[in-house]
Design a protein around this motif. Structure first.
Motif, PDB file in Angstrom:
ATOM      1  N   VAL A   5       4.881  27.495  13.499  1.00  0.00           N
ATOM      2  CA  VAL A   5       4.198  27.364  14.785  1.00  0.00           C
ATOM      3  C   VAL A   5       5.148  26.727  15.788  1.00  0.00           C
ATOM      4  O   VAL A   5       5.523  25.572  15.637  1.00  0.00           O
ATOM      5  N   LYS A   6       5.514  27.480  16.800  1.00  0.00           N
ATOM      6  CA  LYS A   6       6.372  26.927  17.845  1.00  0.00           C
ATOM      7  C   LYS A   6       5.629  26.942  19.171  1.00  0.00           C
ATOM      8  O   LYS A   6       5.127  27.980  19.597  1.00  0.00           O
ATOM      9  N   ALA A   7       5.561  25.787  19.832  1.00  0.00           N
ATOM     10  CA  ALA A   7       4.830  25.656  21.088  1.00  0.00           C
ATOM     11  C   ALA A   7       5.812  25.427  22.238  1.00  0.00           C
ATOM     12  O   ALA A   7       6.621  24.500  22.194  1.00  0.00           O
ATOM     13  N   ILE A   8       5.726  26.279  23.254  1.00  0.00           N
ATOM     14  CA  ILE A   8       6.473  26.066  24.491  1.00  0.00           C
ATOM     15  C   ILE A   8       5.476  25.571  25.521  1.00  0.00           C
ATOM     16  O   ILE A   8       4.661  26.338  26.041  1.00  0.00           O
ATOM     17  N   ILE A   9       5.500  24.277  25.785  1.00  0.00           N
ATOM     18  CA  ILE A   9       4.475  23.672  26.634  1.00  0.00           C
ATOM     19  C   ILE A   9       4.891  23.789  28.097  1.00  0.00           C
ATOM     20  O   ILE A   9       5.991  23.388  28.485  1.00  0.00           O
ATOM     21  N   LYS A  10       3.965  24.325  28.895  1.00  0.00           N
ATOM     22  CA  LYS A  10       4.270  24.600  30.296  1.00  0.00           C
ATOM     23  C   LYS A  10       3.206  24.026  31.230  1.00  0.00           C
ATOM     24  O   LYS A  10       3.222  24.293  32.426  1.00  0.00           O
ATOM     25  N   GLY A  11       2.266  23.254  30.690  1.00  0.00           N
ATOM     26  CA  GLY A  11       1.209  22.704  31.522  1.00  0.00           C
ATOM     27  C   GLY A  11       0.388  21.683  30.758  1.00  0.00           C
ATOM     28  O   GLY A  11       0.660  21.385  29.586  1.00  0.00           O
ATOM     29  N   PHE A  12      -0.660  21.156  31.422  1.00  0.00           N
ATOM     30  CA  PHE A  12      -1.508  20.130  30.821  1.00  0.00           C
ATOM     31  C   PHE A  12      -2.428  20.734  29.773  1.00  0.00           C
ATOM     32  O   PHE A  12      -2.959  21.837  29.947  1.00  0.00           O
ATOM     33  N   GLY A  13      -2.663  19.997  28.684  1.00  0.00           N
ATOM     34  CA  GLY A  13      -3.532  20.461  27.618  1.00  0.00           C
ATOM     35  C   GLY A  13      -4.962  19.987  27.792  1.00  0.00           C
ATOM     36  O   GLY A  13      -5.400  19.631  28.893  1.00  0.00           O
ATOM     37  N   ASN A  14      -5.721  19.968  26.688  1.00  0.00           N
ATOM     38  CA  ASN A  14      -7.122  19.541  26.676  1.00  0.00           C
ATOM     39  C   ASN A  14      -7.235  18.061  26.341  1.00  0.00           C
ATOM     40  O   ASN A  14      -6.295  17.458  25.801  1.00  0.00           O
ATOM     41  N   ASN A  15      -8.441  17.509  26.585  1.00  0.00           N
ATOM     42  CA  ASN A  15      -8.716  16.165  26.079  1.00  0.00           C
ATOM     43  C   ASN A  15      -9.499  16.222  24.774  1.00  0.00           C
ATOM     44  O   ASN A  15      -9.957  15.211  24.269  1.00  0.00           O
TER      45      ASN A  15
END
Length: 370
Positions: free
Chosen positions: A329-339
């Motif tokens: 699992v590779k995540a490219i984070i580009k913004g805000f996630g959830n709470n």
């Protein structure tokens, strides 16, 4: 990261002595007369959690049990069984006392903790509903990785104690492995200072059957789930575990030092097979100032896939974790996630690469969120 170590304790098991083969020419045995079956075991290759996985260690066969059934009915009866312990003897053919006859079915479980759990097995169906299950914790403490396998319709009609029949059983892992990696190179300017602080597995089956009844999956008879957050109070997402599952916290399903140990080789979990009704989730945790954000990724979920029409490495959309697979699992984070780690994440905050491949295969799934 809580390092997960596998110890390979030698647990002695009883061997049945094999008979010496002689040069006499014997008449074919009558059905039901005493005979021997010599069983050779083979394990998967390329199949651990501290540092990089050690395929050679994972594939080792330690102690186990062989059960041989006879008959052509839908529920053949037990014909013979024995235990083995390769941790002291090495991988050699194991002799099982059976009776001569056709249609012998060989079932093998390796790296188990207690052969006595199988004492009540008299038919194949008993294997499907054993009260004693293979525990996820057994993949990290005290044993090698659990494996099972079978081969059917062995003809032992001509077998005798002096001239055994033979069979080879391929063993396969009961669990799967999930690796993690991430990329923060595409963060927007208003997320400067954002860091990954942890990762969890959510909705993981706590135990598994050794064999599945036809048409079912290995964990069908298991209602207990594990999740990697000790407190789920306040979370209300659609994948939050619900009754009748009993939900417990397993610290080994949390990794807390991802920023120090980035990369697939260093960050990985073991998991057991799951179905689509309560899908297994990888939830990355990140912080920006005092705020915590979660990036839940459903293995083989319907949001997997990146690029045009989410067509790149999209997985099979089954929501299912299968035995013997590797999921990278590779995540490219580009913004805000959830709470809320249990709430589905809108596309646009993360790119995800999940690579399930059988512990020989490796499957890769991408997911992109902005």
């Amino acid at each position: 990261m809580k390092k997960l170590f596998l110890s390979f304790a030698a647990i002695s098991c009883m061997f049945l002595a094999s008979c010496n083969q002689n040069d006499e020419v014997t008449e074919p045995a009558e059905p039901g007369t005493p005979a021997l079956l010599k069983v050779t075991l083979a394990s998967d290759v390329n199949t651990k959690a501290s540092g990089a996985p050690v395929a050679n260690d994972e594939s080792k066969i330690g102690q186990g049990i062989i059960l041989v059934f006879r008959g052509t009915s839908l529920n053949p009866v037990l014909d013979g069984k024995t235990t083995f312990d390769f941790s002291t003897s090495g991988n050699t053919a194991v002799s099982v006392n059976i009776t001569a006859g056709a249609n012998r079915h060989v079932y093998v479980i390796a790296n188990i903790s207690n052969a006595a759990d199988f004492a009540g097995v008299t038919r194949i169906s008993d294997l499907y509903n054993l009260a004693a299950k293979y525990q996820l914790t057994a993949m990290r403490t005290g044993t090698n990785l659990g494996m099972s396998g079978f081969t059917e319709n062995i003809d032992a009609s001509a077998a005798t104690t002096a001239s055994p029949a033979t069979a080879t059983v391929q063993l396969h892992f009961l669990g799967s492995r999930i690796h993690l990696d991430w990329d923060l190179s595409q963060l927007p300017s208003n997320m400067t200072g954002f860091t990954i602080t942890g990762a969890y597995l959510l909705n993981v089956k706590s135990a598994s059957d050794y064999f599945a009844a036809p048409g079912t999956y290995l964990t069908a008879n298991v209602t207990s789930f594990l999740y990697g957050k000790s407190d789920i109070t306040g979370f209300t997402g659609s994948y939050l575990p619900v009754s009748p599952a009993t939900n417990t916290y397993d610290a080994a399903l949390k990794i807390a030092d991802l920023s120090a140990d980035k990369g697939f080789a260093k960050n990985y979990f073991y998991a057991l097979e799951n179905n689509s009704q309560s899908p297994t989730i990888v939830a990355l945790e990140g912080k920006l100032g005092a705020e915590t954000y979660y990036y839940p990724i459903i293995i083989n979920g319907d949001q997997n896939g990146s690029g045009a029409n989410n067509a790149t490495n999209a997985g099979d959309k089954s929501l299912v974790v299968q035995r013997g697979n590797i999921y990278n699992v590779k995540a490219i984070i580009k913004g805000f996630g959830n709470n809320d780690p249990y709430a589905p994440l809108s596309k646009g905050a993360i790119n995800v690469t999940i690579t399930p491949a059988a512990w020989n295969p490796v499957i890769q799934i991408d997911q992109e969120f902005n």
